[in-house]
Structures are given as C-alpha cells and as structure tokens.
Design a protein around this motif. Structure first.
Motif, short mmCIF file in Angstrom:
data_model
loop_
_atom_site.label_atom_id
_atom_site.label_comp_id
_atom_site.label_asym_id
_atom_site.label_seq_id
_atom_site.Cartn_x
_atom_site.Cartn_y
_atom_site.Cartn_z
N GLY A 55 0.71 -1.14 -0.08
CA GLY A 55 0.16 0.17 0.08
C GLY A 55 0.94 1.37 -0.07
O GLY A 55 0.24 2.44 0.32
N GLY A 56 2.24 1.08 -0.50
CA GLY A 56 3.05 2.31 -0.49
C GLY A 56 3.64 2.82 1.19
O GLY A 56 3.62 3.97 1.19
N PHE A 57 3.61 1.97 2.17
CA PHE A 57 3.65 2.32 3.38
C PHE A 57 4.99 2.38 3.91
O PHE A 57 5.67 3.31 4.36
CB PHE A 57 2.90 1.61 4.39
N THR A 58 5.85 1.22 3.71
CA THR A 58 7.07 0.98 4.41
C THR A 58 7.83 0.04 3.20
O THR A 58 7.15 -0.71 2.19
CB THR A 58 7.26 0.09 5.61
N ASP A 64 -6.67 5.48 -3.16
CA ASP A 64 -5.37 5.97 -3.49
C ASP A 64 -5.10 7.18 -4.25
O ASP A 64 -4.09 7.85 -3.89
CB ASP A 64 -4.57 4.66 -4.22
N ILE A 65 -6.22 7.59 -5.05
CA ILE A 65 -5.88 8.97 -5.79
C ILE A 65 -6.41 10.11 -4.82
O ILE A 65 -5.65 11.16 -4.72
CB ILE A 65 -6.76 9.09 -6.90
N ILE A 66 -7.38 9.83 -3.99
CA ILE A 66 -8.03 10.81 -2.98
C ILE A 66 -7.08 11.30 -1.96
O ILE A 66 -7.03 12.19 -1.62
CB ILE A 66 -9.27 10.68 -2.53
N SER A 67 -6.41 9.90 -1.22
CA SER A 67 -5.73 9.82 -0.27
C SER A 67 -4.62 9.00 -0.23
O SER A 67 -4.75 7.97 0.27
CB SER A 67 -6.60 9.75 1.01
N PRO A 68 -3.46 9.38 -1.07
CA PRO A 68 -2.37 8.41 -1.30
C PRO A 68 -1.87 8.00 0.01
O PRO A 68 -1.65 8.48 1.15
CB PRO A 68 -1.23 9.36 -1.87
N GLY A 69 -1.53 6.38 -0.08
CA GLY A 69 -1.02 5.70 1.12
C GLY A 69 0.19 6.27 1.73
O GLY A 69 0.15 6.46 2.94
N GLN A 70 1.03 6.74 0.92
CA GLN A 70 2.30 7.23 1.45
C GLN A 70 2.29 8.45 2.58
O GLN A 70 3.05 8.82 3.17
CB GLN A 70 3.41 7.49 0.55
N TYR A 71 1.06 9.35 2.49
CA TYR A 71 0.74 10.36 3.39
C TYR A 71 -0.08 10.04 4.32
O TYR A 71 -0.38 11.16 4.97
CB TYR A 71 0.47 11.37 2.40
N MET A 72 -0.72 8.93 4.50
CA MET A 72 -1.68 8.78 5.47
C MET A 72 -1.30 8.64 7.09
O MET A 72 -2.14 9.11 7.63
CB MET A 72 -2.26 7.33 5.21
N GLU A 98 -3.86 18.12 7.35
CA GLU A 98 -3.70 19.49 6.77
C GLU A 98 -2.48 19.00 5.76
O GLU A 98 -2.42 19.62 4.68
CB GLU A 98 -3.60 20.48 7.70
N LYS A 99 -1.59 18.35 6.17
CA LYS A 99 -0.45 17.85 5.20
C LYS A 99 -0.91 16.89 4.23
O LYS A 99 -0.55 16.92 3.16
CB LYS A 99 0.78 17.57 6.12
N GLN A 100 -1.71 16.03 4.74
CA GLN A 100 -2.32 14.75 3.68
C GLN A 100 -3.09 15.66 2.66
O GLN A 100 -3.07 15.34 1.66
CB GLN A 100 -3.15 14.09 4.51
N ALA A 101 -3.83 16.79 2.94
CA ALA A 101 -4.74 17.37 2.11
C ALA A 101 -4.00 17.84 1.02
O ALA A 101 -4.63 18.02 -0.27
CB ALA A 101 -5.45 18.19 2.93
N VAL A 102 -2.77 18.40 1.14
CA VAL A 102 -2.14 18.91 0.02
C VAL A 102 -1.87 18.07 -1.24
O VAL A 102 -1.69 18.40 -2.26
CB VAL A 102 -0.62 19.34 0.65
N HIS A 103 -1.90 16.76 -0.73
CA HIS A 103 -1.56 15.60 -1.93
C HIS A 103 -2.92 15.07 -2.20
O HIS A 103 -2.92 13.96 -3.16
CB HIS A 103 -0.74 14.45 -1.24
N GLU A 160 -10.81 6.56 5.86
CA GLU A 160 -11.66 7.76 5.97
C GLU A 160 -10.81 8.76 5.85
O GLU A 160 -11.31 10.10 5.77
CB GLU A 160 -12.53 7.72 7.24
N THR A 161 -9.71 8.67 5.56
CA THR A 161 -8.51 9.90 5.58
C THR A 161 -9.07 10.56 3.96
O THR A 161 -8.72 11.53 3.86
CB THR A 161 -7.33 9.51 5.16
N ALA A 162 -9.88 9.64 3.16
CA ALA A 162 -10.23 10.23 1.94
C ALA A 162 -11.35 11.27 2.17
O ALA A 162 -11.18 12.43 1.63
CB ALA A 162 -10.92 9.07 1.12
N GLN A 163 -12.28 10.87 2.90
CA GLN A 163 -13.23 11.81 3.50
C GLN A 163 -12.50 13.18 4.37
O GLN A 163 -13.02 14.29 3.92
CB GLN A 163 -14.11 11.38 4.33
N MET A 164 -11.55 12.77 5.18
CA MET A 164 -11.06 13.78 6.06
C MET A 164 -10.10 14.90 4.97
O MET A 164 -10.49 15.92 5.32
CB MET A 164 -9.99 13.12 6.70
N VAL A 165 -9.75 14.52 3.98
CA VAL A 165 -8.87 15.32 3.14
C VAL A 165 -9.79 16.21 2.27
O VAL A 165 -9.87 17.44 2.29
CB VAL A 165 -7.77 14.85 2.20
N LEU A 166 -10.96 15.59 1.98
CA LEU A 166 -11.90 16.40 1.24
C LEU A 166 -12.88 17.32 2.25
O LEU A 166 -13.10 18.38 1.49
CB LEU A 166 -13.12 15.54 0.39
#
Lengths: 425, 165
Positions: free
Chosen positions: A363-366, B19-27, B32-37, B69-75
């Motif tokens: 999932g692109g985590f680690t 994964d488009i709305i809330s990419p895994g690598q920023y979760m 506020e930082k996730q939302a930038v991506h 739910e980070t997808a909803q959180m960033v939107l």
C-alpha cells in the motif's frame, strides 16, 4: 424461497428467522477488527467523547501491521498510540509485528464460519474464505461498533461464481480471481456478495481460497464467501478452536442476482495491468514487459503455499541483475514455517530480499515503495495509480508463480516455462 | 450537514479511487499535510484551486478501493460541498454519510460542465444547474439515514442514541 449464506448470517446477527436481500437490519458484531493506520488514533476522539467504554473487549481485535516497522516518526507515533490504547483498554487480543491483520485474525482463530466480522480495512472480506460474513467499514462507523457492538447493514444480493473443472499446471486461485474480476468489472459486484463455489473451489487449499475472498472487494463486493467444509474445520481445529463450528451453506433454492460459470481447465495465467484490477489480460499478451521490482507477499499471496511455489521456481537460479525481488511472508508463523522448510534459504540464495511480515510496500507504506517510472510485478491485490509509491510508477498483478518467473527474467514471464510437469502443484 | 448545497463544479472521470484521493504514503501525516496531496496523481493543482463549497462531479465508481476515511477527511479539509457521481463504491458512500460529506448519485453526470453552478437538495434528490438553467434528478438520501444526516453524521446520532449530550 431459501436463503443465501449472507442472508443466513445476517438473519442470525439481527436476531431474525428470515431476512432477504434489500432488507436493512441492525446486526450484532462478533468481531470488530482495527489496524494501526485506520484504528485507535483515528477512532479515539469520538470514542472518548461518547463515553469511551467498549461493548465487549473479547470481541475487539487490534493488529498493528501498516506502520510496522515504522519508516517515519509519524508512523512510530501511530504505532505507539495503537499499542498504548490497546493496553489501556486491556484488550486480550492485540498483535503487532505478526503480519497483515487479515492473515493474523485467521491464524489466531478469530475468523469462524457464520460470524459477522467488521474491520477498518477494505480487505476484511478475506475472512469470507472461511464462511464468515466480513466487510470493511470506516473509522467513524467503528466508533459506533466499539461502543454498542451494533451497526446497520443492508442485506446484499449474491452473485454466484461457479468454477468447475481442474486447474491446469501453473494456474492458481489468483488467476481465477483476476479472470472473475475482469468479467464482473471493478464495480460489477458493488453492494453484493460474491459466493465462490464449484468443484475447482472445493479442491483449493485454505491458502488458495483466501486469495479469492481477499480480492472480492476488487469487484466492488461487500464480501466474498466460500461455503465451509472439512478443510475449514480441520484448519480451525489445528489452530486450537474447540467450540462447535457452524457449517453454514446457502439453500438449494436461494436467490442469486447473477450466476457465472467457468471451466477452470481452460484458464491461463492472468495479469492485471495498470491502473485498475479489472484491466486483466492473459500473461501471453504482456510477456516481455521489463520490470524494476518484483514483490512476493501480502495478505493476498504471501502464504506458505505461495512461498513454496516461488521456491520451486527459483531453486538453484538467480534473479535478474536488473531488478530487486522483495519477499514478504504474510505472517510470522508463515515466516517460521518457510524457514524450517529451507524456503527462505532458497529465495535468498536466488538473490531475493526477505522482509518482515507487514503491509509493507503493497500500500506504499514501508520497505520497498517505487519511484517515478518504475514498474513492479506483484502478487498483491491492488494496482491503482500511486498505490505502491510514485503516481508515475506502474503495478502489474499476478500469481506468486508468475512473480517468481518474472524475477528470473526481469520481465513479465509465463510461469509455466519454469514449472515442468513433474513439479506441478 | 445542510440539506441544500450550492457550489461550483470541478469535473472528474471514472474510478476516482481512494489511493488517488488519499495516497497511502501520506496517510500517517496530519490531515492538513495529507490534504495537500489529495487527488494529485490525476490533478496536481487540486489542493490549490478548490474553494470551500465546491462540488466534485464524477463518473462511475467514485471512491473505490480502501476503507480509509482519510479520503473523506482530506475532502472535508478542503471543505468540498458535495460529490455528485454516476455511482459510488460502497464503503466510500457509507463513510461519507457517517462523517457528513454529502454524496448524490445521478444517471448521467456528463451533462454537467466544469465551472457550472449547482444547487443540490439532498432530501428531494433534486439538482439544479444554475449555469445551464436545467434541472436533474439525483438519488434521495435513503429513508433510514435521514435522521442521522439531520443530526450531522454518525457521531451525533450515536450521542443521541446513547443519551450523551
């Protein structure tokens, strides 16, 4: 009119004799599962505001798997929060560094036929491979489940997917499920259950059945179910389950929204191409595509039978100099079994890197995310744009055998080339 | 959540997955930082151009994939007013209602253009396009969820159910 497995499980969970597809029911949850990334750190605020008392701690299972081992300070903070929360709530079932949650809850006997399992992860549906009605929910919904042990569900219609016949050599459950998803489409089973049945399904090992149920959500399904049989019962007994097992099945006259029939003997190895899981083609049409990394692991295909197949293919060979091959067993238990069988030696000697069981790069985590322009061949379950790292990377999905064969050549390869008849599995 | 939403449209295609709305690598970052991506894989300027109240209009299978739910959180962080799509993935739809992000299904979203001004009535399932002077039929909120939405989502609904003020 008879009932499907889904209707029976949801009838029991809602305390009714009969329910039918389309009914809205309030259900009692048997297992509430959370993992670190979508669990306590997101749930705790609302949970505390609403009283902060668990409905039944014996029914709450927390698995830290996405942030293990932490690659960033933020991940370490989430992991610590999860560990501390589980300790403060005095949870009897908290696991970390053991592997992806879906595999861990199966191995520890939490998943049983007839149970209703809700988890904060879309691949919670994997538990359906043992005949549990299991589906993913969001963190806010989990707050309600933790406090009350209940939520509402719409009883889903069921699509029956029948696989009869015998799989040819070099063709696996992964190829069956990719073909099914191709035909249903990535939203073709939305709001519905996929029930896998037929002689080819009965023949599958527990390891392989879990591949089918794991990926049901890739066709949009609410869950993926397989009728439990003696293999499920024997598996649970081997995990120390002594209670009676509910050998649930759909009635002969149950209603299905759709039925698909397949002959397994006609199936070839399949590959899902970027960037959707239903973009599936026979391996022959993508053979030769150069890759930078191969990934053998995940809750989908990191089990012992997967590692055995890869070891058969890679024994005495070297992976291509142009690539990295990451191996991620789906649990510590599987890691130890593979070690005992000499599989980890074989894979390491071939040039693979064996990582610890976790969600890792899937999932692109680690541990093993990809950069712009890089291509991965993976045994995992999702190939969305950006899934394993850079949105400019590409992810192809195939069986562990196809992944192992690809590792040797450094380009997507038909696994049958490396599986002579005498070692067919 | 208000039952009447008015805002300007940004259009997207099919299969806008989580994964488009809330990419895994920023979760694991603060929201506020996730939302930038958010959405950057298909629309790198998303987080700069969207304004509070804007409405996303998309095709099939919006929100497929993860239960995050980070997808909803960033939107919600970008204060997106509503999402109108031909269809939604199941978990995304459920999560949106639970956190008070309005979602409406509509048969043919291709008739709506970027920049159009929409007014959505969630209870009636009515969508007015003020720019084009037309009206569309969307899905109404499911009957059993109206009270939850009236109260503002699952958390206030649970508070009432559990008798917590």
């Amino acid at each position: 009119m008879g009932m499907t497995m889904s209707e029976k499980i949801l009838a029991k969970a809602s305390g009714q004799a009969n329910v039918k597809a389309g009914d809205i029911v309030w259900v009692k949850v048997d297992i509430a599962m959370m993992h670190d990334l979508l669990g306590p750190w997101l749930v705790d605020g609302g949970f505390q505001r609403l009283g902060g008392k668990l409905f039944d701690k014996e029914k709450v299972v927390v698995v830290s798997d996405h942030c293990t081992p932490p690659a960033t300070v933020q991940q370490a903070d989430i992991l610590k929060f999860t560990r501390d929360w589980s300790r403060d709530q005095e949870l009897p079932y908290y696991y970390e560094f053991e592997g992806p949650c879906h595999q861990v809850i199966v191995e520890h006997g939490h998943v049983r036929p007839g149970r209703l399992i809700l988890g904060t992860d879309s691949h919670t549906c994997m538990a359906g491979g043992l005949g549990a009605f299991a589906t993913g929910i969001g963190s806010t919904e989990m707050i309600g489940v933790l406090l009350t042990g209940e939520t509402w569900l719409k009883v889903p219609e069921t699509i029956k997917v029948v696989w009869d016949g015998r799989l040819p050599h070099g063709v696996y459950a992964k190829d069956m499920v990719l073909k099914t998803i191709k035909d249903l489409g990535h939203a073709g089973a939305t709001y519905q259950t996929i029930e896998f049945s037929g002689s080819a399904i009965s023949e599958l090992s527990m390891d392989e059945r879990l591949v089918l149920s794991n990926m049901a959500v890739e066709a949009g399904a609410k869950t993926g179910l397989i009728e439990p049989d003696h293999k499920v019962a024997e598996y649970l007994r081997s995990k120390g389950v002594t209670e009676e097992i509910d050998m649930i099945s759909s009635d002969e006259d149950a209603a299905y929204s759709r039925v698909l029939y397949y002959n397994a003997s006609e199936l070839e190895p399949q590959v899902a191409c970027p960037h959707e899981v239903d973009n599936v083609h026979p391996v022959s049409s993508v053979e030769g595509k150069a890759v930078d990394q191969v990934y053998l692991g995940s809750c989908t295909n990191g089990r012992i039978s997967d590692l055995r197949i890869a070891a058969q293919i890679l024994k005495g060979k070297k992976i291509s100099k142009n690539i990295r091959c990451l191996v991620v067993p789906a649990s510590q238990h599987i890691w130890m079994q593979a070690n005992k069988e000499g599989i980890l030696d074989i894979l390491t000697e071939a040039g693979c890197i064996v990582n610890m069981p976790s969600c890792g790069a899937c999932g692109g985590f680690t541990s093993g995310v990809i950069g712009a322009g890089e291509v991965v061949m993976s045994s995992s379950n999702r190939n969305f744009r950006g899934r394993m790292g850079s949105p400019k990377g590409e992810v192809y999905l195939g069986s562990p055998a196809a992944v192992a064969a690809t590792a040797i050549e450094g380009k997507i390869t038909d696994p049958r080339k490396y599986l002579p008849k005498e070692v067919m599995v | 959540m208000s039952f009447i939403i008015r805002g300007r449209v940004w259009t997207y295609g099919d299969n806008i997955n989580t994964d488009i709305i809330s990419p895994g690598q920023y979760m694991s970052l603060p929201v506020e930082k996730q939302a930038v991506h958010a959405m950057e894989a298909i629309d790198p300027s998303f987080s700069e151009k969207v304004q509070p109240g804007d409405i996303l209009v998309a095709g099939h299978n919006f929100g497929s994939g993860s239960s995050r739910e980070t997808a909803q959180m960033v939107l919600k962080h970008h204060r997106i007013g509503a999402i109108v799509a031909y269809s939604f993935a199941r978990i995304f739809y459920r999560n949106s209602i639970n956190v008070g992000l309005p979602v409406v299904e509509m048969a043919d979203t291709s008739v709506i253009s970027e920049g159009d001004e929409l007014e959505i009535n969630l209870l009636e399932g009515k969508i007015i396009n003020h720019t084009k002077g037309t009206e569309y039929k969307g899905t109404k909120l499911p009957e059993h969820l109206i009270e939850m939405v009236k109260l503002g989502g699952l958390e206030p609904y649970l508070a009432k159910k559990l008798g917590i003020s």
